[in-house]
Design a protein around this motif. Structure first.
Motif, short mmCIF file in Angstrom:
data_model
loop_
_atom_site.label_atom_id
_atom_site.label_comp_id
_atom_site.label_asym_id
_atom_site.label_seq_id
_atom_site.Cartn_x
_atom_site.Cartn_y
_atom_site.Cartn_z
N PRO A 24 148.14 54.76 -15.21
CA PRO A 24 148.16 53.15 -14.91
C PRO A 24 149.39 52.71 -14.08
O PRO A 24 149.25 51.84 -13.09
CB PRO A 24 147.92 52.62 -16.20
N GLU A 25 150.49 53.23 -14.33
CA GLU A 25 151.81 52.87 -13.80
C GLU A 25 151.78 53.34 -12.26
O GLU A 25 152.08 52.18 -11.57
CB GLU A 25 153.12 53.49 -14.28
N LYS A 26 151.03 54.36 -11.78
CA LYS A 26 150.90 54.27 -10.22
C LYS A 26 149.96 53.57 -9.79
O LYS A 26 150.19 52.98 -8.70
CB LYS A 26 150.67 55.96 -10.12
N VAL A 27 148.93 53.38 -10.36
CA VAL A 27 147.99 52.57 -9.83
C VAL A 27 148.26 50.94 -9.73
O VAL A 27 148.04 50.34 -8.78
CB VAL A 27 146.30 52.43 -10.56
N TRP A 28 149.09 50.63 -10.82
CA TRP A 28 149.85 49.26 -10.95
C TRP A 28 150.72 49.10 -9.67
O TRP A 28 150.63 48.11 -9.12
CB TRP A 28 150.26 49.18 -12.17
N ALA A 29 151.54 50.11 -9.44
CA ALA A 29 152.48 49.91 -8.35
C ALA A 29 151.63 49.37 -7.01
O ALA A 29 152.18 48.70 -6.09
CB ALA A 29 153.27 51.19 -8.07
N LEU A 30 150.35 50.01 -6.79
CA LEU A 30 149.68 49.74 -5.77
C LEU A 30 149.01 48.29 -5.76
O LEU A 30 149.06 47.61 -4.84
CB LEU A 30 148.71 50.78 -5.33
N LEU A 107 143.10 47.27 -15.22
CA LEU A 107 143.50 48.68 -15.28
C LEU A 107 143.27 49.21 -16.88
O LEU A 107 143.95 48.36 -17.62
CB LEU A 107 144.86 49.01 -14.79
N ARG A 108 142.83 50.04 -16.83
CA ARG A 108 142.68 50.80 -18.23
C ARG A 108 142.98 51.95 -18.31
O ARG A 108 142.12 53.02 -17.39
CB ARG A 108 141.28 50.35 -18.88
N SER A 109 143.75 52.71 -19.11
CA SER A 109 143.80 54.04 -19.21
C SER A 109 142.59 54.92 -19.74
O SER A 109 142.28 54.27 -20.58
CB SER A 109 145.16 54.50 -20.28
N GLU A 110 142.28 55.56 -19.04
CA GLU A 110 140.99 56.52 -19.40
C GLU A 110 140.92 57.79 -18.94
O GLU A 110 141.18 58.13 -17.72
CB GLU A 110 139.97 55.74 -18.67
N ARG A 111 140.52 59.01 -19.82
CA ARG A 111 140.25 60.26 -19.42
C ARG A 111 141.46 60.84 -18.80
O ARG A 111 141.34 61.66 -17.78
CB ARG A 111 139.07 60.28 -18.55
#
Length: 168
Positions: A24-30, A107-111
């Motif tokens: 999620p932190e990498k996706v959030w950065a985008l 965003l949700r942490s998943e798998r």
């Protein structure tokens, strides 16, 4: 056959989800770097923070310039209404009390990666779509349906581009 679909006043919504093989932190950065969004979007041409803001926070504002073959070019001011790092970023377009649209990334942490959803709602405030509806009120439901399908296609492209960058 009578067209049976949502009216603008119904505040219709669209949501698209994807799974990204990145934390999620990498996706959030985008998704939280709004100045990257024109590279991800089919309609958005430019975005700039206002009032000295440099990142999202509740109350921060940004201006976006968009373009559409049938609707022309326009500019809107958006207000961040939700911001929880690595979880949610949402903004209201124009008047936060009666926005022309609301957009949200969740965003949700998943798998071992991240489920990323992008959601949008039309209205209740007036937008460029309102003018088309005013001109053809008998076609309101079809106009709304077609625009929602465009948003669905565009969001699908945006999420695919975010996924590609996050997984690179």
């Amino acid at each position: 056959m009578e067209w049976t679909g949502a009216r603008y006043a119904d505040r219709p919504t669209v949501e698209v989800r994807t799974w990204i093989d990145a934390p999620p932190e990498k996706v959030w950065a985008l998704v939280s770097d709004i100045e990257l969004m024109p590279d991800m979007s089919e309609e958005l041409r430019s975005v700039a923070w206002l009032d000295g803001a440099t990142r999202p926070a509740v109350g921060a504002r940004f201006v976006g310039r968009s373009e559409h073959e049938a609707l022309g070019s326009w500019q809107t001011t958006s207000h961040v209404i939700e911001c929880e790092p690595e979880s949610v970023l949402a903004w209201a377009v124009e008047d936060p009390a009666a926005p022309s649209a609301v957009w949200r990334f969740r965003l949700r942490s998943e798998r071992g990666g991240t489920e990323l959803a992008q959601w949008m709602q039309l209205g209740p405030g007036r937008s460029g779509l309102s003018a088309a509806i005013d001109r053809m009120p008998d076609k309101e439901q079809k106009i709304v349906f077609v625009r929602l399908r465009e948003f669905e296609r565009n969001i699908t492209v945006t999420l695919a581009r975010i996924k590609q960058r996050a997984e690179a």
